[in-house]
Write a protein that holds these residues in place. Structure first.
Motif, PDB file in Angstrom:
ATOM      1  N   VAL A  68      -0.762  15.164  -7.103  1.00  0.00           N
ATOM      2  CA  VAL A  68      -2.168  15.148  -7.355  1.00  0.00           C
ATOM      3  C   VAL A  68      -2.360  13.457  -8.013  1.00  0.00           C
ATOM      4  CG1 VAL A  68      -4.218  15.885  -8.371  1.00  0.00           C
ATOM      5  CG2 VAL A  68      -2.671  17.519  -7.162  1.00  0.00           C
ATOM      6  N   LEU A  69      -1.641  13.407  -9.050  1.00  0.00           N
ATOM      7  CA  LEU A  69      -1.802  12.100  -9.759  1.00  0.00           C
ATOM      8  C   LEU A  69      -1.039  10.923  -8.948  1.00  0.00           C
ATOM      9  CD1 LEU A  69      -0.834  13.210 -13.360  1.00  0.00           C
ATOM     10  CD2 LEU A  69      -3.086  12.762 -12.381  1.00  0.00           C
ATOM     11  N   GLY A  70      -0.408  10.909  -8.406  1.00  0.00           N
ATOM     12  CA  GLY A  70       0.363  10.086  -7.454  1.00  0.00           C
ATOM     13  C   GLY A  70      -0.782   9.599  -6.386  1.00  0.00           C
ATOM     14  N   VAL A  71      -1.332  10.489  -5.955  1.00  0.00           N
ATOM     15  CA  VAL A  71      -2.482  10.025  -4.846  1.00  0.00           C
ATOM     16  C   VAL A  71      -3.731   9.499  -5.677  1.00  0.00           C
ATOM     17  CG1 VAL A  71      -4.253  11.029  -3.147  1.00  0.00           C
ATOM     18  CG2 VAL A  71      -1.973  11.733  -3.054  1.00  0.00           C
ATOM     19  N   LEU A  72      -4.048  10.276  -6.687  1.00  0.00           N
ATOM     20  CA  LEU A  72      -5.198   9.496  -7.598  1.00  0.00           C
ATOM     21  C   LEU A  72      -4.948   7.957  -8.039  1.00  0.00           C
ATOM     22  CD1 LEU A  72      -6.489  12.640  -9.516  1.00  0.00           C
ATOM     23  CD2 LEU A  72      -7.458  11.425  -7.588  1.00  0.00           C
ATOM     24  N   PHE A  73      -3.730   8.002  -8.551  1.00  0.00           N
ATOM     25  CA  PHE A  73      -3.702   6.582  -9.163  1.00  0.00           C
ATOM     26  C   PHE A  73      -3.029   5.698  -8.040  1.00  0.00           C
ATOM     27  CE2 PHE A  73      -3.044   8.809 -13.025  1.00  0.00           C
ATOM     28  CZ  PHE A  73      -2.730   7.922 -14.096  1.00  0.00           C
ATOM     29  N   GLY A  74      -2.329   5.918  -7.162  1.00  0.00           N
ATOM     30  CA  GLY A  74      -1.965   4.822  -6.144  1.00  0.00           C
ATOM     31  C   GLY A  74      -2.938   4.691  -4.983  1.00  0.00           C
ATOM     32  N   ALA A  75      -3.915   5.528  -4.745  1.00  0.00           N
ATOM     33  CA  ALA A  75      -4.781   5.258  -3.700  1.00  0.00           C
ATOM     34  C   ALA A  75      -6.343   5.459  -4.518  1.00  0.00           C
ATOM     35  CB  ALA A  75      -4.807   6.325  -2.655  1.00  0.00           C
ATOM     36  N   GLY A  76      -6.362   5.662  -5.653  1.00  0.00           N
ATOM     37  CA  GLY A  76      -7.703   5.635  -6.335  1.00  0.00           C
ATOM     38  C   GLY A  76      -7.984   4.637  -7.336  1.00  0.00           C
ATOM     39  N   LEU A  77      -7.252   4.991  -8.288  1.00  0.00           N
ATOM     40  CA  LEU A  77      -7.326   4.067  -9.415  1.00  0.00           C
ATOM     41  C   LEU A  77      -6.792   2.683  -9.536  1.00  0.00           C
ATOM     42  CD1 LEU A  77      -8.185   4.245 -12.671  1.00  0.00           C
ATOM     43  CD2 LEU A  77      -5.764   4.988 -13.195  1.00  0.00           C
ATOM     44  N   ILE A  78      -5.638   2.562  -8.984  1.00  0.00           N
ATOM     45  CA  ILE A  78      -5.234   1.091  -8.726  1.00  0.00           C
ATOM     46  C   ILE A  78      -6.106   0.270  -7.795  1.00  0.00           C
ATOM     47  CG2 ILE A  78      -3.133  -0.276  -8.055  1.00  0.00           C
ATOM     48  CD1 ILE A  78      -1.403   2.089  -9.344  1.00  0.00           C
ATOM     49  N   PRO A  79      -6.192   0.496  -6.857  1.00  0.00           N
ATOM     50  CA  PRO A  79      -7.108  -0.052  -5.860  1.00  0.00           C
ATOM     51  C   PRO A  79      -8.631  -0.388  -6.539  1.00  0.00           C
ATOM     52  CG  PRO A  79      -6.183   1.627  -4.562  1.00  0.00           C
ATOM     53  CD  PRO A  79      -5.842   1.918  -6.086  1.00  0.00           C
ATOM     54  N   ALA A  80      -9.073   0.889  -7.212  1.00  0.00           N
ATOM     55  CA  ALA A  80     -10.286   0.136  -8.025  1.00  0.00           C
ATOM     56  C   ALA A  80     -10.208  -0.597  -9.219  1.00  0.00           C
ATOM     57  CB  ALA A  80     -10.940   1.660  -8.503  1.00  0.00           C
ATOM     58  N   GLY A  81      -9.032  -0.427  -9.907  1.00  0.00           N
ATOM     59  CA  GLY A  81      -8.811  -1.519 -10.813  1.00  0.00           C
ATOM     60  C   GLY A  81      -8.590  -2.991 -10.209  1.00  0.00           C
ATOM     61  N   LEU A  82      -8.036  -3.081  -9.147  1.00  0.00           N
ATOM     62  CA  LEU A  82      -7.779  -4.194  -8.431  1.00  0.00           C
ATOM     63  C   LEU A  82      -9.017  -4.892  -7.750  1.00  0.00           C
ATOM     64  CD1 LEU A  82      -4.361  -3.717  -6.608  1.00  0.00           C
ATOM     65  CD2 LEU A  82      -4.785  -5.325  -8.412  1.00  0.00           C
ATOM     66  N   ARG A  83      -9.975  -4.211  -7.371  1.00  0.00           N
ATOM     67  CA  ARG A  83     -11.219  -4.538  -7.006  1.00  0.00           C
ATOM     68  C   ARG A  83     -12.002  -5.149  -7.928  1.00  0.00           C
ATOM     69  NH1 ARG A  83     -16.022  -3.167  -7.484  1.00  0.00           N
ATOM     70  NH2 ARG A  83     -15.668  -1.007  -8.563  1.00  0.00           N
ATOM     71  N   ILE A  84     -11.812  -4.720  -9.214  1.00  0.00           N
ATOM     72  CA  ILE A  84     -12.581  -5.188 -10.449  1.00  0.00           C
ATOM     73  C   ILE A  84     -12.006  -6.513 -10.799  1.00  0.00           C
ATOM     74  CG2 ILE A  84     -13.091  -4.851 -12.728  1.00  0.00           C
ATOM     75  CD1 ILE A  84     -13.509  -1.946 -11.914  1.00  0.00           C
ATOM     76  N   VAL A  85     -10.748  -6.337 -10.863  1.00  0.00           N
ATOM     77  CA  VAL A  85      -9.965  -7.476 -11.603  1.00  0.00           C
ATOM     78  C   VAL A  85      -9.951  -8.732 -10.370  1.00  0.00           C
ATOM     79  CG1 VAL A  85      -7.884  -8.333 -12.404  1.00  0.00           C
ATOM     80  CG2 VAL A  85      -8.801  -6.214 -13.252  1.00  0.00           C
ATOM     81  N   GLN A  86      -9.371  -8.275  -9.474  1.00  0.00           N
ATOM     82  CA  GLN A  86      -9.193  -9.474  -8.409  1.00  0.00           C
ATOM     83  C   GLN A  86     -10.552  -9.696  -7.519  1.00  0.00           C
ATOM     84  OE1 GLN A  86      -6.704 -11.170  -8.009  1.00  0.00           O
ATOM     85  NE2 GLN A  86      -4.829 -10.152  -8.445  1.00  0.00           N
ATOM     86  N   GLU A  87     -11.701  -9.176  -7.585  1.00  0.00           N
ATOM     87  CA  GLU A  87     -13.044  -9.196  -7.211  1.00  0.00           C
ATOM     88  C   GLU A  87     -12.989  -9.602  -5.573  1.00  0.00           C
ATOM     89  OE1 GLU A  87     -14.622 -12.454  -9.229  1.00  0.00           O
ATOM     90  OE2 GLU A  87     -14.753 -11.322 -11.161  1.00  0.00           O
ATOM     91  N   VAL A  88     -12.254  -8.373  -5.072  1.00  0.00           N
ATOM     92  CA  VAL A  88     -12.026  -8.445  -3.504  1.00  0.00           C
ATOM     93  C   VAL A  88     -12.608  -7.084  -3.019  1.00  0.00           C
ATOM     94  CG1 VAL A  88     -10.306  -9.960  -3.331  1.00  0.00           C
ATOM     95  CG2 VAL A  88      -9.702  -7.542  -3.612  1.00  0.00           C
ATOM     96  N   PRO A  89     -12.898  -6.925  -1.817  1.00  0.00           N
ATOM     97  CA  PRO A  89     -13.406  -5.597  -1.168  1.00  0.00           C
ATOM     98  C   PRO A  89     -12.555  -4.564  -1.391  1.00  0.00           C
ATOM     99  CG  PRO A  89     -13.881  -7.364   0.224  1.00  0.00           C
ATOM    100  CD  PRO A  89     -12.898  -8.272  -0.724  1.00  0.00           C
ATOM    101  N   LEU A  90     -12.879  -3.397  -1.861  1.00  0.00           N
ATOM    102  CA  LEU A  90     -11.952  -2.232  -2.002  1.00  0.00           C
ATOM    103  C   LEU A  90     -11.333  -1.985  -0.472  1.00  0.00           C
ATOM    104  CD1 LEU A  90     -10.829   0.045  -3.662  1.00  0.00           C
ATOM    105  CD2 LEU A  90     -13.124   1.287  -3.122  1.00  0.00           C
ATOM    106  N   ARG A  91     -12.304  -1.989   0.419  1.00  0.00           N
ATOM    107  CA  ARG A  91     -11.549  -1.809   1.607  1.00  0.00           C
ATOM    108  C   ARG A  91     -10.452  -2.528   2.187  1.00  0.00           C
ATOM    109  NH1 ARG A  91     -14.384  -4.610   6.237  1.00  0.00           N
ATOM    110  NH2 ARG A  91     -15.282  -5.232   4.418  1.00  0.00           N
ATOM    111  N   ARG A  92     -10.181  -3.682   1.827  1.00  0.00           N
ATOM    112  CA  ARG A  92      -8.975  -4.662   2.108  1.00  0.00           C
ATOM    113  C   ARG A  92      -7.821  -4.259   0.957  1.00  0.00           C
ATOM    114  NH1 ARG A  92      -9.841 -10.984   1.328  1.00  0.00           N
ATOM    115  NH2 ARG A  92      -9.007 -10.592  -0.833  1.00  0.00           N
ATOM    116  N   ILE A  93      -8.277  -3.694  -0.100  1.00  0.00           N
ATOM    117  CA  ILE A  93      -7.182  -3.519  -0.898  1.00  0.00           C
ATOM    118  C   ILE A  93      -6.604  -1.925  -0.527  1.00  0.00           C
ATOM    119  CG2 ILE A  93      -6.508  -2.584  -3.195  1.00  0.00           C
ATOM    120  CD1 ILE A  93      -8.673  -4.636  -4.256  1.00  0.00           C
TER     121      ILE A  93
END
Length: 178
Positions: free
Chosen positions: A133-158
């Motif tokens: 559960v955590l692997g999916v939450l971190f890998g497909a949820g938390l890290i992409p959301a963080g990259l969207r904020i930090v890198q300022e790119v669309p979530l769909r692309r990440i």
């Protein structure tokens, strides 16, 4: 007279980063901040090129991860939990960076964004059942959301990079652990 070694001013870029001079309290504080306010955590993550704090954080995370995995799986798993977080984070950073190319910052910020959640995942993944559960939450949820904020790119692309990366990692982990 100046102090020797790392101090709060020499290792930390901002109040959101891990403090080497107080590793345990800083580790717990960061964990609480990442769990309770994950998006805010990434908003205040310093946009610096300093690799010391995240690298030392991953090394420190390897210690509780090794203890947890020793009791959950044995000596081989404990050694892997101690030695793999830093090299794994560098490889995963490259894969996640594919989705954030063209973002505001380069690979180093992608890696910094990935390092902190990965350190906690290394420890928490020792719990059977919860690791998936955590692997999916971190890998497909938390890290992409963080990259969207930090890198300022669309979530769909990440997500184009994050979803296959997470699937490959989960399949590899299933093959090793099951």
């Amino acid at each position: 007279m100046t102090k020797r070694g790392y101090t709060r001013e020499t290792i930390r870029g901002a109040p959101s980063e891990w403090d080497v001079s107080r590793p345990l309290s800083s580790y717990l504080r960061l964990f609480g901040r990442l769990v309770s306010h994950p998006l805010q955590f990434f908003e205040v993550l310093p946009k610096l090129g300093d690799v010391r704090a995240p690298a030392l954080f991953l090394a420190f995370s390897g210690l509780p991860a090794a203890v947890a995995w020793f009791f959950a799986g044995g000596i081989r798993e404990a050694a892997a939990a101690l030695l793999l977080p830093l090299p794994l984070s560098l490889a995963l950073g490259a894969l996640y960076h594919l989705g954030s190319i063209g973002g505001r910052f380069g690979y180093l910020m992608t890696w910094r964004t990935l390092a902190y959640p990965l350190g906690y995942l290394a420890v928490l993944s020792a719990v059977p059942g919860l690791r998936w559960v955590l692997g999916v939450l971190f890998g497909a949820g938390l890290i992409p959301a963080g990259l969207r904020i930090v890198q300022e790119v669309p979530l769909r692309r990440i997500l184009y990079a994050a979803l296959p990366t997470t699937a490959i990692l989960l399949l590899a982990a299933a093959r090793v652990l099951l």
